[in-house]
Write an enzyme that holds these catalytic residues in place. Sequence first.
Site, PDB file in Angstrom:
ATOM      1  N   HIS A  60      -5.688   3.625  -1.521  1.00  0.00           N
ATOM      2  CA  HIS A  60      -7.009   3.978  -0.990  1.00  0.00           C
ATOM      3  C   HIS A  60      -7.332   5.413  -1.397  1.00  0.00           C
ATOM      4  O   HIS A  60      -6.727   6.359  -0.899  1.00  0.00           O
ATOM      5  CB  HIS A  60      -6.992   3.836   0.536  1.00  0.00           C
ATOM      6  CG  HIS A  60      -8.323   4.084   1.189  1.00  0.00           C
ATOM      7  ND1 HIS A  60      -8.521   3.926   2.541  1.00  0.00           N
ATOM      8  CD2 HIS A  60      -9.526   4.477   0.691  1.00  0.00           C
ATOM      9  CE1 HIS A  60      -9.780   4.204   2.849  1.00  0.00           C
ATOM     10  NE2 HIS A  60     -10.402   4.554   1.724  1.00  0.00           N
TER      11      HIS A  60
ATOM     12  N   ARG B  93      -7.108  12.798   1.188  1.00  0.00           N
ATOM     13  CA  ARG B  93      -6.041  13.210   2.117  1.00  0.00           C
ATOM     14  C   ARG B  93      -4.664  12.692   1.711  1.00  0.00           C
ATOM     15  O   ARG B  93      -3.654  13.217   2.166  1.00  0.00           O
ATOM     16  CB  ARG B  93      -6.359  12.764   3.541  1.00  0.00           C
ATOM     17  CG  ARG B  93      -6.291  11.262   3.751  1.00  0.00           C
ATOM     18  CD  ARG B  93      -6.558  10.873   5.189  1.00  0.00           C
ATOM     19  NE  ARG B  93      -7.923  11.192   5.590  1.00  0.00           N
ATOM     20  CZ  ARG B  93      -8.473  10.750   6.721  1.00  0.00           C
ATOM     21  NH1 ARG B  93      -7.759  10.004   7.551  1.00  0.00           N
ATOM     22  NH2 ARG B  93      -9.712  11.049   7.028  1.00  0.00           N
TER      23      ARG B  93
ATOM     24  N   THR C 156      -8.229   3.407   8.698  1.00  0.00           N
ATOM     25  CA  THR C 156      -9.390   2.519   8.799  1.00  0.00           C
ATOM     26  C   THR C 156      -9.390   1.850  10.167  1.00  0.00           C
ATOM     27  O   THR C 156      -8.421   1.193  10.541  1.00  0.00           O
ATOM     28  CB  THR C 156      -9.351   1.466   7.687  1.00  0.00           C
ATOM     29  OG1 THR C 156      -9.230   2.143   6.428  1.00  0.00           O
ATOM     30  CG2 THR C 156     -10.608   0.635   7.686  1.00  0.00           C
TER      31      THR C 156
ATOM     32  N   GLU D  16     -10.850  -9.590   2.913  1.00  0.00           N
ATOM     33  CA  GLU D  16      -9.592  -9.236   3.574  1.00  0.00           C
ATOM     34  C   GLU D  16      -9.885  -9.093   5.063  1.00  0.00           C
ATOM     35  O   GLU D  16     -10.703  -8.263   5.465  1.00  0.00           O
ATOM     36  CB  GLU D  16      -9.002  -7.943   3.012  1.00  0.00           C
ATOM     37  CG  GLU D  16      -7.682  -7.573   3.690  1.00  0.00           C
ATOM     38  CD  GLU D  16      -6.934  -6.444   3.006  1.00  0.00           C
ATOM     39  OE1 GLU D  16      -6.104  -5.814   3.669  1.00  0.00           O
ATOM     40  OE2 GLU D  16      -7.185  -6.195   1.803  1.00  0.00           O
TER      41      GLU D  16
ATOM     42  N   ASN E 156       0.853  -1.189   0.000  1.00  0.00           N
ATOM     43  CA  ASN E 156       0.000   0.000   0.000  1.00  0.00           C
ATOM     44  C   ASN E 156       0.892   1.244   0.000  1.00  0.00           C
ATOM     45  O   ASN E 156       1.721   1.417   0.899  1.00  0.00           O
ATOM     46  CB  ASN E 156      -0.901  -0.022   1.237  1.00  0.00           C
ATOM     47  CG  ASN E 156      -1.896   1.124   1.248  1.00  0.00           C
ATOM     48  OD1 ASN E 156      -1.534   2.261   0.992  1.00  0.00           O
ATOM     49  ND2 ASN E 156      -3.153   0.829   1.557  1.00  0.00           N
TER      50      ASN E 156
ATOM     51  N   GLU F  30      -8.646   0.496  -2.900  1.00  0.00           N
ATOM     52  CA  GLU F  30      -9.474   0.511  -1.690  1.00  0.00           C
ATOM     53  C   GLU F  30     -10.457   1.660  -1.819  1.00  0.00           C
ATOM     54  O   GLU F  30     -10.070   2.787  -2.152  1.00  0.00           O
ATOM     55  CB  GLU F  30      -8.613   0.669  -0.437  1.00  0.00           C
ATOM     56  CG  GLU F  30      -7.821  -0.570  -0.089  1.00  0.00           C
ATOM     57  CD  GLU F  30      -7.172  -0.474   1.273  1.00  0.00           C
ATOM     58  OE1 GLU F  30      -7.138   0.629   1.861  1.00  0.00           O
ATOM     59  OE2 GLU F  30      -6.688  -1.509   1.767  1.00  0.00           O
TER      60      GLU F  30
ATOM     61  N   HIS G 131       0.875   6.288   1.959  1.00  0.00           N
ATOM     62  CA  HIS G 131       1.554   7.254   2.816  1.00  0.00           C
ATOM     63  C   HIS G 131       2.788   7.878   2.179  1.00  0.00           C
ATOM     64  O   HIS G 131       3.365   8.807   2.749  1.00  0.00           O
ATOM     65  CB  HIS G 131       1.811   6.647   4.187  1.00  0.00           C
ATOM     66  CG  HIS G 131       0.512   6.359   4.881  1.00  0.00           C
ATOM     67  ND1 HIS G 131      -0.374   7.369   5.217  1.00  0.00           N
ATOM     68  CD2 HIS G 131      -0.099   5.203   5.212  1.00  0.00           C
ATOM     69  CE1 HIS G 131      -1.459   6.838   5.769  1.00  0.00           C
ATOM     70  NE2 HIS G 131      -1.313   5.525   5.772  1.00  0.00           N
TER      71      HIS G 131
ATOM     72  N   ARG H  96      -9.523   8.147  -0.779  1.00  0.00           N
ATOM     73  CA  ARG H  96     -10.499   8.558   0.227  1.00  0.00           C
ATOM     74  C   ARG H  96     -11.373   9.694  -0.274  1.00  0.00           C
ATOM     75  O   ARG H  96     -10.988  10.457  -1.170  1.00  0.00           O
ATOM     76  CB  ARG H  96      -9.781   8.999   1.512  1.00  0.00           C
ATOM     77  CG  ARG H  96      -9.310   7.845   2.363  1.00  0.00           C
ATOM     78  CD  ARG H  96      -8.624   8.351   3.627  1.00  0.00           C
ATOM     79  NE  ARG H  96      -8.367   7.252   4.557  1.00  0.00           N
ATOM     80  CZ  ARG H  96      -9.197   6.883   5.524  1.00  0.00           C
ATOM     81  NH1 ARG H  96     -10.349   7.521   5.687  1.00  0.00           N
ATOM     82  NH2 ARG H  96      -8.883   5.893   6.334  1.00  0.00           N
TER      83      ARG H  96
ATOM     84  N   HIS I 143      -3.526  -4.851   7.879  1.00  0.00           N
ATOM     85  CA  HIS I 143      -3.677  -3.708   8.774  1.00  0.00           C
ATOM     86  C   HIS I 143      -2.773  -3.879   9.990  1.00  0.00           C
ATOM     87  O   HIS I 143      -2.956  -4.786  10.791  1.00  0.00           O
ATOM     88  CB  HIS I 143      -5.118  -3.464   9.241  1.00  0.00           C
ATOM     89  CG  HIS I 143      -5.341  -2.043   9.698  1.00  0.00           C
ATOM     90  ND1 HIS I 143      -5.624  -1.018   8.818  1.00  0.00           N
ATOM     91  CD2 HIS I 143      -5.261  -1.477  10.917  1.00  0.00           C
ATOM     92  CE1 HIS I 143      -5.741   0.122   9.495  1.00  0.00           C
ATOM     93  NE2 HIS I 143      -5.519  -0.131  10.760  1.00  0.00           N
TER      94      HIS I 143
END
Length: 242
Positions: free
Chosen positions: A46, A52, A104, A154, A10, A73, A13, A48, A193
């Site tokens: 993801h 963000r 999440t 998942e 992922n 996502e 970030h 959003r 996660h």
Amino acid sequence: MSAPLRLGVNIDHVATVRNARGSGYPDPVRAALLAAEAGADGITAHLREDRRHITDDDIARLAEGLTIPLNLEMAATEEMLAIALRHRPHAACIVPERREERTTEGGLDAAGQHNHLAPMVSALSAANIRVSLFIEPDPRQIEAAVRLKAPVVELHTGRYCELEGEAQTAELRRIADAAALAAKNGIEVHAGHGLTFDNVVPIAAIPQLRELNIGHFLIGEAIFDGLGPVVRRMRSLMEEAR
């Protein structure tokens, strides 16, 4: 011998760091290509509601530039459904989303939102986008995924990652039981996660799991050791667990 376990990286970030300055760097697409070169089997991003970190342009560039699968996502909204149908990623993982959360915070209530989710699962599947539901390791949620005809779930590992001792062992057992139940019902099982070098091995050892999605930890460690070496080390730990 257990089946191979895929690693989805992922890259959200990387975009978080970029957006902190409003500049064009670091580029999450470059990170995705580096992760692929280091052995990642897929890339997760993801998009959003509040944008963000990952942006619409990031998704467009990822969809165009990746040679490994893209897992989008997304919240269960009409806006995100339209974006998924436009870009046709390999997979779409439906996740719960609240604007005020940092990340999440738990699994999707697939059981309680069946009527809302059913047409979305159907529309994504009709477009040959592999649907995944990000859920708690709970039999009720697995049963809901079966009713929704989702090909993938998942399992949320966040609680396992936060616990210690006997409580963590009990949560690991709950994840393993949920993975076995999903696989028994013909659902492919992924997990993710909060996973790190220190806690990934017991999860990776669960034989029914086919993919782990890991992001924040890898991007954080990459600051010190570089993204390629960090991805390769995580892959090595996963392979040892099998």
